[in-house]
Structures are given as structure tokens and as C-alpha cells.
Design a protein around this motif. Structure first.
Motif, mmCIF file in Angstrom:
data_model
loop_
_atom_site.group_PDB
_atom_site.id
_atom_site.type_symbol
_atom_site.label_atom_id
_atom_site.label_comp_id
_atom_site.label_asym_id
_atom_site.label_seq_id
_atom_site.Cartn_x
_atom_site.Cartn_y
_atom_site.Cartn_z
ATOM 1 N N PRO A 94 66.647 95.590 -54.066
ATOM 2 C CA PRO A 94 67.432 94.392 -54.980
ATOM 3 C C PRO A 94 68.055 93.813 -54.336
ATOM 4 N N LEU A 95 69.056 94.232 -53.223
ATOM 5 C CA LEU A 95 69.984 93.114 -53.098
ATOM 6 C C LEU A 95 68.657 92.974 -51.625
ATOM 7 N N SER A 96 69.179 91.329 -51.773
ATOM 8 C CA SER A 96 68.464 90.488 -50.993
ATOM 9 C C SER A 96 68.884 90.544 -49.410
ATOM 10 N N GLY A 97 68.369 90.340 -48.873
ATOM 11 C CA GLY A 97 68.118 90.552 -47.124
ATOM 12 C C GLY A 97 69.767 89.803 -46.328
ATOM 13 N N LEU A 98 70.288 88.448 -46.798
ATOM 14 C CA LEU A 98 71.278 87.625 -46.772
ATOM 15 C C LEU A 98 72.364 89.131 -47.497
ATOM 16 N N GLU A 99 72.404 89.383 -48.758
ATOM 17 C CA GLU A 99 73.193 90.251 -49.648
ATOM 18 C C GLU A 99 73.620 91.845 -49.424
ATOM 19 N N LEU A 100 72.489 91.898 -48.169
ATOM 20 C CA LEU A 100 72.723 93.231 -47.633
ATOM 21 C C LEU A 100 73.450 93.022 -46.254
ATOM 22 N N CYS A 101 73.365 91.933 -45.546
ATOM 23 C CA CYS A 101 73.951 91.616 -44.026
ATOM 24 C C CYS A 101 75.298 91.555 -44.443
ATOM 25 N N TRP A 102 75.466 90.405 -45.398
ATOM 26 C CA TRP A 102 77.250 90.346 -45.682
ATOM 27 C C TRP A 102 77.525 91.803 -46.645
ATOM 28 N N SER A 103 77.514 92.864 -47.009
ATOM 29 C CA SER A 103 78.008 93.623 -47.740
ATOM 30 C C SER A 103 78.016 94.902 -46.108
ATOM 31 N N ALA A 104 76.983 94.951 -44.822
ATOM 32 C CA ALA A 104 76.931 95.796 -43.905
ATOM 33 C C ALA A 104 78.003 95.430 -43.331
ATOM 34 N N ARG A 105 78.550 93.485 -43.303
ATOM 35 C CA ARG A 105 79.032 92.895 -42.400
ATOM 36 C C ARG A 105 81.004 93.782 -43.085
ATOM 37 N N LEU A 106 81.117 93.467 -44.006
ATOM 38 C CA LEU A 106 82.543 93.924 -44.803
ATOM 39 C C LEU A 106 82.436 95.372 -44.446
ATOM 40 N N LEU A 107 81.343 96.458 -44.366
ATOM 41 C CA LEU A 107 82.039 97.442 -43.977
ATOM 42 C C LEU A 107 82.278 97.410 -42.591
#
Length: 298
Positions: free
Chosen positions: A57-70
């Protein structure tokens, strides 16, 4: 290296995993990007995330952003985006969203391995920088800033009603050791005491001869028991010096997380208990329970 792969196609997941696993990588595949993010969040040993742009459900770009915050919260992580459509817009959006690299889908085996070798170099460098930033150079324990950060994270996980205890300790008459035997021997004494608490919990050197241990999931009684065991081990230490073995003792203050507690309050009460231990004879454990301080000599 532990790698998480995210793609909506199980065929792509199988193909990419087939390229990586024979090379010794640990691969965890996901078709659901939200589940992948939760897994990466809970598993700090994951060193690389490979994701397609076309995931849900998260787009690839949203997943990138969330993972980068981690990854910005003191953990090494390389993020690689793969897409069947390579163009300037996709590339720039992926990099702007936190990706480190971009690769065609399906990737070629040799190119993928080369990208991962670069990712491994990057995460190794990140790990070393994090270690240098968080570690006390003399003892190898967490430094004060990193200790407080880890303690705050543990407190958030504990919530209002979870168990969390703190132990503060320092070396008794440490100035006397420095004055009589020299600062080199004093450093050896600090390292010897630090070795006792290294794996006890979230352990840090707060400064000088003062240390702290935070114990997630432990009650006050359990923390008292550990503090007394550490006290006895400290008494058994023998520090070599040109003038013969140096013996030492430590004093301990213990506190327990309570409803509505703050990390500052938890550590402050342990510090008050430690002061009580020092002023009431040293080489003892003193526990703080709310406003009541109880002396325990073991």
C-alpha cells in the motif's frame, strides 16, 4: 548481508533472491510494502532495502522516505530502488526520496552484485561513524548522549505501565586511586568496572568514574539483585600496578519506572539514591522508591 526485497511480483522476488542467496546474502522478500517497512523497523540487522517503485500500500517512494527516516536514527541502511522504467524523473524522485541507488528491473546479476558491494562499503562506513559518535573511547560503552537516546527509546517502548529500572554507580574513592597510583591505573580501573556492566543492559559511561545501566522489562527487585551482584564482582577486582594490586569498591543507586515517569526523573531518583549510598558508607546498594529511599547493604 541481510537484504529486504519488495516487489508486487513473486516472480521478480524469486529471481532477485536467486541471484543473492547463493552469494551468502540473507534475503527476506515482501509483496506488501507496509509489512516490509515494519520488518525493517523491527530488525536493525537489515543492511539493504531493495524496492520497486510499483508497490502497495505504500508506494516505492513512500517506502524509501520512511526507510530513510529509520536510517537517520543511528542505523546503517542502504536503499536501492529498482524500476522497469528508467528515466530522469523516476531517478530524481527516487534519490530525492532517500534512495542511495537506482537499478533496472529485473536487474542483471553482475550489476546487482556490484551495487550491493557498494552498499556494503557504504553501510560499513556508516556503522563505523555511528560507533565513533556513540561510544566512549576509553571503555567502549555508550557515551552520555547515546545512552540517554537509547534510554528514551526504551522508555517510549515501556509506556506508562511497562517495567524499566535504572542503576547508577560509581567507583568509591576514585580520586585516591588516581592520586596514589596515577591516572593510567585509574583508567585501567574504569575499564575494569565497565567490563562488569558491558552486557548488563543499556550501559553507558556518564563521565569520569560514573556509569549507568538501564534495564528494560526489569522490576526494582531484579535491578537491586543485579546491582548487588555487580557490587560483589567489583570487590573481587584486582587492578595490577607497579605498587601491587589495587582493590576497589563501588556504590549503587537504583530506581524503577513509574506511571507518568520521565527519563530525567528516573535517573534523578537513582542519582539521589547513589548519593545516599556514598554518604552512608559506600560499597552498598540504595534503592529509591517514590519519595522513600531505602538503604541496602547486601
Amino acid at each position: 548481508m541481510h537484504i529486504v526485497i519488495v516487489d508486487s511480483s513473486r516472480v521478480i522476488l524469486k529471481v532477485v533472491a536467486g541471484m543473492l542467496e547463493p552469494r551468502g546474502h540473507v534475503v527476506t522478500p515482501f509483496t506488501d510494502s507496509a509489512e516490509a517497512l515494519a520488518y525493517v523497523t523491527d530488525n536493525p540487522r537489515v543492511r539493504a532495502l531493495i524496492t520497486s517503485l510499483e508497490v502497495r500500500p505504500l508506494s516505492g517512494l513512500e517506502l524509501c522516505w520512511s526507510a530513510r527516516l529509520l536510517a537517520e536514527v543511528s542505523r546503517p541502511l542502504s536503499i536501492i530502488v529498482m524500476s522497469s522504467v528508467r528515466n530522469a524523473r523516476n531517478l530524481s524522485e527516487a534519490l530525492d526520496s532517500g534512495a542511495d541507488d537506482f537499478i533496472d528491473k529485473p536487474p542483471g546479476a553482475e550489476e546487482l552484485q556490484a551495487r550491493l558491494r557498494a552498499a556494503e562499503r557504504l553501510t560499513s562506513l556508516q556503522s563505523e561513524l555511528i560507533r565513533l559518535a556513540e561510544t566512549d573511547s576509553l571503555t567502549g560503552l555508550l557515551n552520555r548522549r547515546a545512552f540517554l537516546q537509547r534510554t528514551n527509546e526504551a522508555a517510549e517502548r515501556a509506556g506508562s505501565f511497562g517495567r524499566l529500572s535504572a542503576i547508577l554507580l560509581d567507583i568509591d574513592y576514585f580520586k585516591r586511586i588516581n592520586d596514589e597510583y596515577g591516572h593510567d591505573i585509574g583508567d585501567v580501573a574504569i575499564k575494569a568496572v565497565s567490563s562488569l556492566i558491558d552486557e548488563a543492559g543499556i550501559a553507558g559511561r556518564l563521565g569520569g568514574e560514573e556509569f549507568a545501566v538501564v534495564l528494560p522489562g526489569h522490576s526494582l527487585t531484579e535491578a537491586e539483585g543485579l546491582a548487588n551482584r555487580l557490587r560483589l564482582k567489583a570487590m573481587d577486582l584486582r587492578i595490577r600496578s607497579p605498587r601491587g594490586p589495587v582493590r576497589l569498591t563501588c556504590s549503587f543507586g537504583v530506581s524503577e519506572w513509574g506511571e507518568g515517569e520521565t527519563v530525567e526523573g528516573l535517573l534523578k531518583r537513582a542519582d539521589i539514591a547513589l548519593y545516599e549510598a556514598k554518604t552512608s558508607g559506600r560499597n552498598r546498594v540504595v534503592s529509591a522508591m517514590n519519595d522513600l529511599v531505602l538503604a541496602r547493604t547486601g
